[in-house]
Design a protein around this motif. Structure first.
Motif, PDB file in Angstrom:
ATOM      1  N   LYS A  15      80.446  35.066  19.986  1.00 36.27           N
ATOM      2  CA  LYS A  15      78.730  34.950  20.213  1.00 36.27           C
ATOM      3  C   LYS A  15      78.491  34.449  18.399  1.00 36.27           C
ATOM      4  O   LYS A  15      79.831  34.302  17.916  1.00 36.27           O
ATOM      5  CB  LYS A  15      79.522  36.092  20.047  1.00 36.27           C
ATOM      6  CG  LYS A  15      79.272  37.218  21.505  1.00 36.27           C
ATOM      7  CD  LYS A  15      77.690  38.508  21.915  1.00 36.27           C
ATOM      8  CE  LYS A  15      78.192  39.011  23.388  1.00 36.27           C
ATOM      9  NZ  LYS A  15      77.563  39.855  23.316  1.00 36.27           N
ATOM     10  N   GLN A  16      77.798  33.725  18.305  1.00 39.62           N
ATOM     11  CA  GLN A  16      76.972  33.199  17.094  1.00 39.62           C
ATOM     12  C   GLN A  16      76.237  34.259  16.758  1.00 39.62           C
ATOM     13  O   GLN A  16      75.120  34.496  17.335  1.00 39.62           O
ATOM     14  CB  GLN A  16      77.407  32.040  16.939  1.00 39.62           C
ATOM     15  CG  GLN A  16      78.397  31.301  17.561  1.00 39.62           C
ATOM     16  CD  GLN A  16      78.355  29.637  17.262  1.00 39.62           C
ATOM     17  OE1 GLN A  16      77.296  28.738  17.402  1.00 39.62           O
ATOM     18  NE2 GLN A  16      79.534  28.975  16.134  1.00 39.62           N
ATOM     19  N   ASP A  17      75.863  34.074  15.097  1.00 38.84           N
ATOM     20  CA  ASP A  17      74.342  34.844  14.982  1.00 38.84           C
ATOM     21  C   ASP A  17      73.248  34.097  14.852  1.00 38.84           C
ATOM     22  O   ASP A  17      74.087  33.144  13.403  1.00 38.84           O
ATOM     23  CB  ASP A  17      74.527  35.374  13.782  1.00 38.84           C
ATOM     24  CG  ASP A  17      75.873  37.011  13.299  1.00 38.84           C
ATOM     25  OD1 ASP A  17      76.174  37.351  15.241  1.00 38.84           O
ATOM     26  OD2 ASP A  17      76.626  37.126  12.696  1.00 38.84           O
ATOM     27  N   GLN A  38      72.280  37.701  18.822  1.00 43.12           N
ATOM     28  CA  GLN A  38      73.906  37.329  18.675  1.00 43.12           C
ATOM     29  C   GLN A  38      73.591  36.293  20.477  1.00 43.12           C
ATOM     30  O   GLN A  38      73.449  36.832  20.878  1.00 43.12           O
ATOM     31  CB  GLN A  38      74.861  38.157  18.881  1.00 43.12           C
ATOM     32  CG  GLN A  38      75.910  38.081  17.129  1.00 43.12           C
ATOM     33  CD  GLN A  38      76.731  39.440  17.808  1.00 43.12           C
ATOM     34  OE1 GLN A  38      77.193  39.478  18.567  1.00 43.12           O
ATOM     35  NE2 GLN A  38      77.252  38.923  16.624  1.00 43.12           N
TER      36      GLN A  38
END
Length: 187
Positions: free
Chosen positions: A115-117, A177
């Motif tokens: 997951k990325q912000d 996210q």
């Protein structure tokens, strides 16, 4: 004994790629349940169907063991909520002693990305045809935005609109996210 499953088959853990190798002891718990999923980036994944292979029955079958090459098979997929076939999957399964496990191909890592912000930005400029709700024949308008995880924001108030039009220059900025399990925004 080990068995090697092809085409991203899962068994109590996510597939690591073609040629996944899983360890089982035969006789014992030998049911391999294969699940096929519809992957969605922004929503939850949907189960398409499953098929089950009895590894113990297959391993101890003289007919199956006499094959010089493991056959590719086409298996039906069924969803728990339906008795109708939901498609099929082509695969092969190899079963061999643990001592032969070193002969397996190198496993490819195809894990999903972590997951990325991100920031979700929603710009609100104008509302039109808002019904007049006050006795004074005006309406005080604001806009709210709510994500499915409960984050909520609202604009400033456009007071005393007599025409049902509200003008804004507002940005909702939500930290999120990706990938999301459920991605709904209510405005």
């Amino acid at each position: 004994f080990f068995f090697q499953a092809e085409d991203g088959i899962r068994d109590a853990q996510e597939s690591r790629g073609l040629g996944d190798v899983y360890k089982r002891q035969l006789p014992g718990n030998s049911q391999l349940e294969i699940e096929v999923w519809d992957y969605d980036k922004l929503a939850s994944n949907d189960l398409i169907g499953t098929t089950t292979i009895d590894l113990e029955n297959r391993f101890f079958s003289q007919e199956w063991r006499k094959y010089p090459n493991i056959p590719i098979e086409t298996r039906p997929l069924y969803h728990p909520t339906s008795q109708l076939k939901q498609g099929s999957i082509r695969l092969w399964v190899e079963i061999f002693p643990e001592s032969d496990s070193k002969k397996c191909r190198e496993i490819l890592d195809i894990q999903p990305k972590p997951k990325q912000d991100y920031e979700l930005r929603c710009v609100v400029w104008e509302c039109q045809e808002v019904p007049i709700m006050d006795i004074e024949e005006t309406v005080d308008i604001y806009v709210s935005g709510t994500l499915s995880d409960g984050q909520k924001q609202k604009t400033d108030v456009h007071y005393r609109s007599q025409t049902g039009v509200g003008s804004f220059n507002w940005r909702f900025v939500f930290p999120i996210q990706l990938p999301l399990k459920l991605s709904l925004i209510h405005i």
